[in-house]
Design an enzyme around this catalytic site. Structure first.
Site, PDB file in Angstrom:
ATOM      1  N   TYR A  16      67.703  80.967  21.009  1.00  0.00           N
ATOM      2  CA  TYR A  16      69.096  81.121  19.725  1.00  0.00           C
ATOM      3  C   TYR A  16      69.791  82.297  20.119  1.00  0.00           C
ATOM      4  O   TYR A  16      68.788  83.644  19.747  1.00  0.00           O
ATOM      5  CB  TYR A  16      68.761  80.558  18.525  1.00  0.00           C
ATOM      6  CG  TYR A  16      68.084  78.804  18.858  1.00  0.00           C
ATOM      7  CD1 TYR A  16      68.909  78.144  18.969  1.00  0.00           C
ATOM      8  CD2 TYR A  16      66.784  79.137  18.235  1.00  0.00           C
ATOM      9  CE1 TYR A  16      68.902  76.715  18.686  1.00  0.00           C
ATOM     10  CE2 TYR A  16      66.852  77.725  18.414  1.00  0.00           C
ATOM     11  CZ  TYR A  16      67.173  76.259  17.974  1.00  0.00           C
ATOM     12  OH  TYR A  16      67.373  75.292  18.098  1.00  0.00           O
ATOM     13  N   LYS A  57      44.199  82.258  -5.621  1.00  0.00           N
ATOM     14  CA  LYS A  57      45.556  81.543  -5.697  1.00  0.00           C
ATOM     15  C   LYS A  57      46.015  81.007  -4.499  1.00  0.00           C
ATOM     16  O   LYS A  57      45.573  81.541  -3.518  1.00  0.00           O
ATOM     17  CB  LYS A  57      45.679  82.809  -7.000  1.00  0.00           C
ATOM     18  CG  LYS A  57      45.934  84.028  -6.272  1.00  0.00           C
ATOM     19  CD  LYS A  57      46.804  84.610  -7.249  1.00  0.00           C
ATOM     20  CE  LYS A  57      47.331  86.447  -6.468  1.00  0.00           C
ATOM     21  NZ  LYS A  57      47.827  87.218  -7.951  1.00  0.00           N
TER      22      LYS A  57
END
Ligand SMILES: *Cc1c(COP(=O)(O)O)cnc(C)c1O
Length: 358
Positions: A255, A35
């Site tokens: 950052y 899946k």
């Protein structure tokens, strides 16, 4: 040349892991769970690598099943959540898909359907997961309904474990007892074991195991006493150094300036970030390798890049290979540090990453 960010998929490792799962449960058939695009690895290619050996494949929905059928896969395929609407019963008939039935509304659709061939149904019993499935009290009655219908062929009885990865919990044994009490006098093959139960709870193997994550070479039991060293990682996520700079003590990186250099530090910039599926929550110190040698992430992961410590590798150069997870860095190591699981890392790899199959 294009951006050098790759997921290298070892199809033979996938096959080897399937054979290993079968060797742990020699009396069982194995439904290979593919899946979510084979947990992000590429379902069509991996299903073809295994098609000569797989007893069946498991997927989450008919779109995933039809992708396999249209690519030429003719092994049995099970829809793990069954039909989402009545039309999917017809589709299952046409495309020869097996269906889970977990709720009364699905049972009603199924008993009304007029398939050309009898449908194979996996009747799901809720033994404690409390997500999908009929109660143990209702299950024998549902089983007889299915058996009495001329449109239903084989019925498999299944259940799913909530805590098979917890070796110290008695939850799996209790779910197994509940299942046995419900199913022991019903004539049907049984299916209970996911990867964790395949590896750790042999008494749950029964007629069908349903391994998923272990086929991709990642253990659901990381840190337990169960030996899972036979599993071979299928995915290697790697990129390259695209810049190198020397920072002075006291300078910060990226950052938020999360990492501040405590000494003069050589920093490597790698072309991979959360836009590729690398977790933004990875903390400073998360392992990576450069040319096969371990070092660490420093500074916050950004969308397209991340930064690593090259202090211990003065010879590292632009274009050198950086492994983010694979054979040298277990996806589980990165996952644990980032407070997630390898399942989420694998399924999160984005389409910007180049997939290469070996
Ligand atoms: C996803 C899934 C599995 C496989 O689980 P793993 O933990 O990846 O082995 C097995 N059974 C069902 C019903 C599933 O949905």
């Amino acid at each position: 040349m294009s951006r050098p960010t790759y997921a290298i998929i070892d199809t033979q490792a996938f096959v080897a892991n399937y054979r290993y799962a079968k060797s742990l449960a020699p009396g069982s058939r194995a439904l290979a769970v593919v899946k979510a695009n084979a947990y992000g690895h590429g379902a069509v290619t991996l299903a073809h690598a295994l098609s000569g050996q797989a007893d069946a494949f498991g997927v989450a929905c008919s779109e995933e099943a039809m992708e396999l059928r249209e690519s030429g896969i003719d092994n049995p395929i099970l829809l793990l959540e069954g039909a989402f609407d009545p039309d999917e019963i017809e589709l299952a008939d046409r495309a020869n898909l097996m269906l889970v039935v977990h709720s009364q509304h699905q049972l009603d659709w199924m008993l009304k359907a007029k398939p050309d061939r009898p449908l194979t149904v996996w009747l799901k019993i809720d033994t404690g997961m409390h997500r999908l499935g009929f109660t143990p009290q209702a299950a024998p009655r549902i089983y007889r309904h299915l058996k009495d219908s001329p449109h239903i062929g084989e019925v498999v009885l299944m259940s799913h474990f909530a805590r098979a990865d917890e070796m110290d919990s008695d939850a799996t044994a209790r779910q197994l007892d509940t299942f046995d009490d419900t199913a022991h006098d019903l004539t049907a093959p049984f299916s209970l074991a996911n990867s964790a139960a395949t590896l750790a709870w042999p008494q749950t193997h029964t007629q069908w195991i349903r391994p998923g994550i272990m086929l991709y070479g990642s253990s659901p039991l990381a840190g337990s006493r169960i030996d899972t060293s036979a599993l071979v990682p299928v995915m290697r996520l790697q990129s390259e150094l695209i810049a190198i700079r020397d920072l002075a003590a006291g300078e910060s990186i990226g950052y938020g300036g999360r990492f501040v250099c405590d000494k003069p530090t050589r920093v490597g910039v790698v072309a991979a970030g959360y836009g590729d599926g690398y977790p933004r929550h990875a903390p400073d110190g998360t392992p990576v390798t450069v040319n096969g040698q371990r070092t660490r992430l420093i500074g916050r992961v950004s969308m397209d890049m991340l930064t690593i410590d090259l202090s211990t590798q003065p010879d590292a150069a632009i274009g050198d290979t950086v492994q983010l997870w694979g054979d040298l860095i277990k996806a589980n190591e990165v996952a644990q540090l980032s407070e997630t699981i390898s399942y989420e890392l694998f399924t999160g790899v984005t389409r910007r990453v180049h997939f290469h199959y070996r």
